[in-house]
Scaffold this motif. Sequence first.
Motif, mmCIF file in Angstrom:
data_model
loop_
_atom_site.group_PDB
_atom_site.id
_atom_site.type_symbol
_atom_site.label_atom_id
_atom_site.label_comp_id
_atom_site.label_asym_id
_atom_site.label_seq_id
_atom_site.Cartn_x
_atom_site.Cartn_y
_atom_site.Cartn_z
ATOM 1 N N LEU A 154 -32.916 -13.594 17.065
ATOM 2 C CA LEU A 154 -32.273 -12.337 17.463
ATOM 3 C C LEU A 154 -31.005 -12.087 16.658
ATOM 4 N N LEU A 155 -30.234 -13.160 16.422
ATOM 5 C CA LEU A 155 -29.008 -13.029 15.635
ATOM 6 C C LEU A 155 -29.334 -12.604 14.204
ATOM 7 N N SER A 156 -30.381 -13.173 13.642
ATOM 8 C CA SER A 156 -30.781 -12.809 12.279
ATOM 9 C C SER A 156 -31.213 -11.343 12.214
ATOM 10 N N GLN A 157 -31.986 -10.907 13.209
ATOM 11 C CA GLN A 157 -32.414 -9.511 13.249
ATOM 12 C C GLN A 157 -31.210 -8.576 13.388
ATOM 13 N N THR A 158 -30.246 -8.971 14.226
ATOM 14 C CA THR A 158 -29.055 -8.147 14.437
ATOM 15 C C THR A 158 -28.252 -8.028 13.146
ATOM 16 N N LYS A 159 -28.108 -9.143 12.429
ATOM 17 C CA LYS A 159 -27.395 -9.103 11.149
ATOM 18 C C LYS A 159 -28.086 -8.156 10.176
ATOM 19 N N THR A 160 -29.417 -8.212 10.148
ATOM 20 C CA THR A 160 -30.160 -7.322 9.261
ATOM 21 C C THR A 160 -29.959 -5.868 9.658
ATOM 22 N N GLN A 161 -30.000 -5.599 10.984
ATOM 23 C CA GLN A 161 -29.782 -4.233 11.457
ATOM 24 C C GLN A 161 -28.388 -3.740 11.101
ATOM 25 N N LEU A 162 -27.387 -4.603 11.281
ATOM 26 C CA LEU A 162 -26.016 -4.209 10.962
ATOM 27 C C LEU A 162 -25.861 -3.923 9.474
ATOM 28 N N SER A 163 -26.513 -4.742 8.643
ATOM 29 C CA SER A 163 -26.460 -4.510 7.200
ATOM 30 C C SER A 163 -27.111 -3.176 6.841
ATOM 31 N N ASP A 164 -28.261 -2.898 7.460
ATOM 32 C CA ASP A 164 -28.929 -1.621 7.211
ATOM 33 C C ASP A 164 -28.089 -0.454 7.713
ATOM 34 N N MET A 165 -27.423 -0.657 8.867
ATOM 35 C CA MET A 165 -26.592 0.411 9.422
ATOM 36 C C MET A 165 -25.414 0.719 8.517
ATOM 37 N N ASP A 166 -24.861 -0.296 7.865
ATOM 38 C CA ASP A 166 -23.761 -0.056 6.925
ATOM 39 C C ASP A 166 -24.217 0.886 5.812
#
Length: 320
Positions: A154-166
């Motif tokens: 879940l943490l890895s997915q969240t990091k990916t989402q945050l990177s995409d959101m940036d």
Amino acid sequence: MKLGWGSKKFTLVIIPDANRSVRQFEMLNSIPYIAATAVFVLILVTLVLFFFQGRTAVIADQLKVKIDSQELVYTHTVEDKNETIEQLQNEVIKLSQQTSEMKARIDDIRKMEDEVRSITGSTKIVAAAEGTNTLDSAMGGISHPATNNDVNELLSQTKTQLSDMDLELAALQQSITDTKHKALAIKEQLRVTPNIWPVDSHRITSGFGLRQDPFTRRPSFHSGYDISAPANSEVSVTADGIVRITGSDSERGNHIVVDHSNGLQTMYMHLNKILVQKNDSVQKGQLIGLVGSTGRSTGYHLHYEVLQNGVSVDPLPYLK
């Protein structure tokens, strides 16, 4: 006579009872001393053993207390660690939920931006992502404690989402900036576009184009709209601009010409009174004169005219 411990002997007499004979035993005189010394040594060894046993028991009790204390500290440490890990896991879950909600809001903003683009005439329409409803408080289901692998994933997915959101936010910011500039340009264009009625009355007594002249009764070209209105009705400028002409003559009567840039002008004729001066800056809706019947006129009305690059055009497409 010589005395010596080695030659002396002790006689031990045992008298059982009256019916038995007396028994005698002879022993060297050193044996009692040896026995006494042995007893003393035994007692001393026993005391030393008791002393060490007592000290060992005290040390053992101290060690037990220390071990129990360390075990309690360890237990508390493990409990605190587990509680901290659980809190961190919950924080990761909350962060993931907040990330999803933020992604949904970004999609909503992008949808609104697309709507603005459609209003401003842009053809770039991007559909908002599905499933953008925010989470509510209704929850349920079977309890399955999360594992470390679940939380790490879940943490890895969240990091990916945050990177995409940036990346999305950067693109969205640029896109909104472009849309803002376009909207401001359109707003400015609307300010200088004569798209409101110059008087409250919308009663057109003579339209644009060919007509029968009211004086000569011959066919003639009418270059604007004649809008019937009571005497001294307020006349408003239909767009932002600069007053280029204020004057009076036998045909147009008291009249005003306003330049709205981009080759667009408006003319207001047959006024009873002019309320602005040449080179005045005027804003859309501003009062510039009063309805009259001056010049070549048969009654109270406003002759309103729109000119594009000096050529009179039909005002109807500009009027709301």
